[in-house]
Scaffold this motif. Sequence first.
Motif, PDB file in Angstrom:
ATOM      1  N   PHE A 207       0.869  -1.172   0.000  1.00  0.00           N
ATOM      2  CA  PHE A 207       0.000   0.000   0.000  1.00  0.00           C
ATOM      3  C   PHE A 207       0.908   1.224   0.000  1.00  0.00           C
ATOM      4  O   PHE A 207       1.438   1.606   1.043  1.00  0.00           O
ATOM      5  CB  PHE A 207      -0.916   0.005   1.223  1.00  0.00           C
ATOM      6  CG  PHE A 207      -1.915  -1.122   1.240  1.00  0.00           C
ATOM      7  CD1 PHE A 207      -2.536  -1.545   0.067  1.00  0.00           C
ATOM      8  CD2 PHE A 207      -2.244  -1.753   2.424  1.00  0.00           C
ATOM      9  CE1 PHE A 207      -3.467  -2.579   0.079  1.00  0.00           C
ATOM     10  CE2 PHE A 207      -3.174  -2.790   2.451  1.00  0.00           C
ATOM     11  CZ  PHE A 207      -3.788  -3.206   1.278  1.00  0.00           C
TER      12      PHE A 207
ATOM     13  N   ARG B 247      -0.512   8.400  -1.213  1.00  0.00           N
ATOM     14  CA  ARG B 247      -1.938   8.087  -1.125  1.00  0.00           C
ATOM     15  C   ARG B 247      -2.757   8.678  -2.270  1.00  0.00           C
ATOM     16  O   ARG B 247      -3.825   8.182  -2.593  1.00  0.00           O
ATOM     17  CB  ARG B 247      -2.513   8.592   0.210  1.00  0.00           C
ATOM     18  CG  ARG B 247      -2.069   7.873   1.487  1.00  0.00           C
ATOM     19  CD  ARG B 247      -1.767   6.412   1.328  1.00  0.00           C
ATOM     20  NE  ARG B 247      -2.098   5.630   2.509  1.00  0.00           N
ATOM     21  CZ  ARG B 247      -1.444   4.546   2.907  1.00  0.00           C
ATOM     22  NH1 ARG B 247      -0.397   4.142   2.243  1.00  0.00           N
ATOM     23  NH2 ARG B 247      -1.829   3.877   3.960  1.00  0.00           N
TER      24      ARG B 247
ATOM     25  N   LEU C 222      -1.275   4.860  -4.685  1.00  0.00           N
ATOM     26  CA  LEU C 222      -2.187   3.962  -3.964  1.00  0.00           C
ATOM     27  C   LEU C 222      -3.447   3.607  -4.762  1.00  0.00           C
ATOM     28  O   LEU C 222      -3.780   2.421  -4.873  1.00  0.00           O
ATOM     29  CB  LEU C 222      -2.563   4.555  -2.603  1.00  0.00           C
ATOM     30  CG  LEU C 222      -3.498   3.664  -1.763  1.00  0.00           C
ATOM     31  CD1 LEU C 222      -2.835   2.330  -1.430  1.00  0.00           C
ATOM     32  CD2 LEU C 222      -3.936   4.377  -0.491  1.00  0.00           C
TER      33      LEU C 222
ATOM     34  N   MET D   3      -4.485  -0.154  -5.830  1.00  0.00           N
ATOM     35  CA  MET D   3      -5.739  -0.747  -5.367  1.00  0.00           C
ATOM     36  C   MET D   3      -6.557  -1.313  -6.528  1.00  0.00           C
ATOM     37  O   MET D   3      -7.251  -2.320  -6.376  1.00  0.00           O
ATOM     38  CB  MET D   3      -6.554   0.296  -4.591  1.00  0.00           C
ATOM     39  CG  MET D   3      -5.935   0.696  -3.267  1.00  0.00           C
ATOM     40  SD  MET D   3      -5.596  -0.700  -2.180  1.00  0.00           S
ATOM     41  CE  MET D   3      -7.256  -1.234  -1.795  1.00  0.00           C
TER      42      MET D   3
END
Length: 286
Positions: A178, A182, A186, A190
Amino acid sequence: MTNSNIPSFAVGSKSFTAVAINIASKAGEWIQSKLGDFNKLQTKYSSHDLVTEVDKGAETMIRNLIQTHFPHHVVLGEEGVAPGPDASKRALEQLSAAEYLWIVDPLDGTTNFVHGFPFFSISLALAHKGEVIVGVVYNPVHNELYVAEKGKGAYLKGKRMQVSSETKLIDSLVATGFPADRAGALPVNMRGVQALAPKVRNLRVAGSAALHMAYVAAGRLSGFWEIGLNSWDMAAGALLISESGGKVTDTEGKPYSLHVRDVLATNGHIHDEIRQELSAASAIGI
């Protein structure tokens, strides 16, 4: 790894591999002694990207030991580079012309270390004119030292490593991460997780890219991919895998180099299948 497997690449009478093993062992011993005993916790690129004085102390120790043995070699270490992907890219570009470049992650898996989760490692790689010739990943908690020399195989506890034999995704245990980025890496990663989770036996996210790659080399994982890594996360692991019979490319299938940031590393058999799934899910890069 027995002594007969070690010397090959050397300056004078000093084996690069023997020095790398010695340095990783010393740094690992010190890091483990600090488990649960660190004072300062800081964030770097994001609130998920952690650093402690242990990371910085380990890198200083590693740099000093390398320069003691090889004063003319150049060292690229994670803690000596400003946070963020752009700074990492620039630092590698500035140093990649060095004849001998050590690529160091003094503590890969800092979040695990902070929480006492026993999955972190020291990663050391030595590149000669841009090509990795020595790679060492050390997990001090389990006292597992993964060692590779270009053209001479990869070893764990004196035994030659071999990648796993799975030929189908559905039979494969695969890992990812991960990313600390972000906003960028990420969401892409995902999408890959969502695409691959139903197609594989299972997924693991244990928090150290270097150790995940060592596990691919050792046959414990069939594959690993992650978006937005840095050279120090994977330089040693890439050599471990290639010397164990596996395959490492970027997520588009181009050959691995120190400049790769989106990596796909497998036993070779499932490589194309994973790449196709990631591509179909628009999960091969930012």
